[in-house]
Write a protein that holds these residues in place. Structure first.
Motif, PDB file in Angstrom:
ATOM      1  N   LEU A  12       0.845  -1.207   0.000  1.00 30.09           N
ATOM      2  CA  LEU A  12       0.000   0.000   0.000  1.00 30.09           C
ATOM      3  C   LEU A  12       0.871   1.244   0.000  1.00 30.09           C
ATOM      4  O   LEU A  12       0.662   2.179  -0.768  1.00 30.09           O
ATOM      5  CB  LEU A  12      -0.904   0.011   1.245  1.00 30.09           C
ATOM      6  N   GLY A  13       1.861   1.222   0.890  1.00 34.19           N
ATOM      7  CA  GLY A  13       2.761   2.372   1.001  1.00 34.19           C
ATOM      8  C   GLY A  13       3.507   2.605  -0.290  1.00 34.19           C
ATOM      9  O   GLY A  13       3.635   3.726  -0.751  1.00 34.19           O
ATOM     10  N   PHE A  16       0.768   3.792  -3.218  1.00 35.74           N
ATOM     11  CA  PHE A  16       0.175   5.107  -2.947  1.00 35.74           C
ATOM     12  C   PHE A  16       1.251   6.164  -2.747  1.00 35.74           C
ATOM     13  O   PHE A  16       1.086   7.307  -3.138  1.00 35.74           O
ATOM     14  CB  PHE A  16      -0.766   5.040  -1.738  1.00 35.74           C
ATOM     15  N   SER A  66       4.449  13.531   5.593  1.00 36.98           N
ATOM     16  CA  SER A  66       4.995  12.295   6.152  1.00 36.98           C
ATOM     17  C   SER A  66       5.440  11.379   5.026  1.00 36.98           C
ATOM     18  O   SER A  66       4.966  11.472   3.900  1.00 36.98           O
ATOM     19  CB  SER A  66       3.968  11.604   7.035  1.00 36.98           C
ATOM     20  N   VAL A  67       6.347  10.504   5.353  1.00 36.96           N
ATOM     21  CA  VAL A  67       6.881   9.550   4.386  1.00 36.96           C
ATOM     22  C   VAL A  67       6.030   8.278   4.467  1.00 36.96           C
ATOM     23  O   VAL A  67       5.444   7.992   5.510  1.00 36.96           O
ATOM     24  CB  VAL A  67       8.370   9.304   4.708  1.00 36.96           C
ATOM     25  N   ASP A  68       5.913   7.557   3.364  1.00 35.33           N
ATOM     26  CA  ASP A  68       5.053   6.374   3.409  1.00 35.33           C
ATOM     27  C   ASP A  68       5.764   5.179   4.070  1.00 35.33           C
ATOM     28  O   ASP A  68       6.969   5.200   4.308  1.00 35.33           O
ATOM     29  CB  ASP A  68       4.522   6.005   2.016  1.00 35.33           C
ATOM     30  N   TYR A  69       4.974   4.144   4.344  1.00 37.73           N
ATOM     31  CA  TYR A  69       5.459   2.999   5.123  1.00 37.73           C
ATOM     32  C   TYR A  69       6.631   2.292   4.451  1.00 37.73           C
ATOM     33  O   TYR A  69       7.616   1.943   5.099  1.00 37.73           O
ATOM     34  CB  TYR A  69       4.290   2.013   5.310  1.00 37.73           C
ATOM     35  N   ARG A  72       9.826   4.184   4.696  1.00 36.72           N
ATOM     36  CA  ARG A  72      10.357   4.187   6.052  1.00 36.72           C
ATOM     37  C   ARG A  72      11.165   2.920   6.321  1.00 36.72           C
ATOM     38  O   ARG A  72      12.216   2.940   6.935  1.00 36.72           O
ATOM     39  CB  ARG A  72       9.216   4.303   7.065  1.00 36.72           C
ATOM     40  N   GLY A 132       7.506   9.262  10.710  1.00 37.30           N
ATOM     41  CA  GLY A 132       8.517   9.923   9.879  1.00 37.30           C
ATOM     42  C   GLY A 132       7.934  11.095   9.142  1.00 37.30           C
ATOM     43  O   GLY A 132       7.561  11.009   7.985  1.00 37.30           O
TER      44      GLY A 132
END
Lengths: 154, 104
Positions: A12-13, A16, A66-69, A72, A132
């Motif tokens: 997902l991260g 998206f 914010s940064v995506d999962y 990160r 993040g």
């Protein structure tokens, strides 16, 4: 089960995140072209010779991104090997440019923008679950001159 | 009230210096917004709730600073500086300071 959740979040991260970043960069580039006409400097005095300044005001723009999962996790891996963390580089780049644009958008009639200062901070520092995200604030002084003076700066 | 982050105001002259004025505020968003932010954190992108939180608190800090300057009898604040720090998770402290002056 945990692995499935992890992979889903990662996917997902990834999708998206890439989509959102592309879209954001596109809109930043477009808007930056629109605002090229407004000279912006980090100098304390106006650039060139300006007609008499009628008004000056403090303008600011801020954004939290914010940064995506996925990124990160990648950045976490990068931490082991060392080197350039491009995931966070694009994050702060986006945030800074967005903040400057918002500042410019708040004063469309200004003749010149001087003493631009940019400040970066993370609001979620110290949180147990590290988020993040970066907060960027851009501020400066907008100078307004009489609109009939056509020579803006020489 | 004029506010600038330069040392002088173009087109005006500083007559009297009244001293340093400052304003600060600590704010947090309610838990619902924090949960939303952590969901948004999976996908990445702008955290609108936090952007709002910070701009609101910045306005609040500026208005407190302006009030202090007004009580001193100043009509402008020059060399305004912002600083942000996080005191706790989800809460932000905004501090704004400058020099109160009388301009003409």
């Amino acid at each position: 089960m945990e692995l499935i959740v992890f992979i889903t979040l990662l996917a997902l991260g990834y999708f998206f995140g890439i989509l959102a970043e592309k879209k954001h960069f596109k809109s930043i580039n477009k808007r930056e072209k629109l605002h090229l006409r407004l000279p912006t400097t980090s100098l304390k005095r106006p650039l060139g010779t300006l007609p008499p300044v009628t008004e000056s005001s403090l303008v600011s723009g801020n954004v939290v991104i914010s940064v995506d999962y996925c990124k990160r996790i990648l950045a976490g891996l990068r931490n082991i090997f060392g080197g350039q963390v491009s995931a966070y580089e694009t994050l702060v780049d986006r945030a800074r440019r967005e903040a400057i644009l918002r500042m410019k958008e708040s004063c469309p009639n200004a003749t010149q923008l001087i003493n631009l200062r940019i400040e970066t901070s993370s609001i979620s520092k110290g949180a147990k679950q590290q988020i993040g995200s970066v907060e960027v604030l851009a501020y400066g002084t907008a100078l307004y001159c009489r609109p009939d003076d056509s020579v803006y700066f020489t | 009230m004029f506010l600038t982050n330069t040392e002088e105001i173009p087109g005006k002259t500083i007559q009297v210096c009244k001293g340093v004025v400052s304003g600060s505020t600590v704010r947090a968003k309610h838990a619902g917004r924090d949960i939303m932010a952590s969901i948004k954190n999976i996908f990445g992108g702008e955290l609108v709730a936090y952007t709002e939180l910070l701009s609101e608190s910045r306005d609040e800090a500026i208005s407190r600073m302006k009030q202090e300057a007004q009580e001193m009898g100043a009509n402008a604040i020059v060399n305004v500086r912002f600083s942000t720090s996080s005191v706790a998770a989800g809460a932000a402290e905004i501090y704004v300071y400058g020099t109160a002056v009388v301009v003409k």
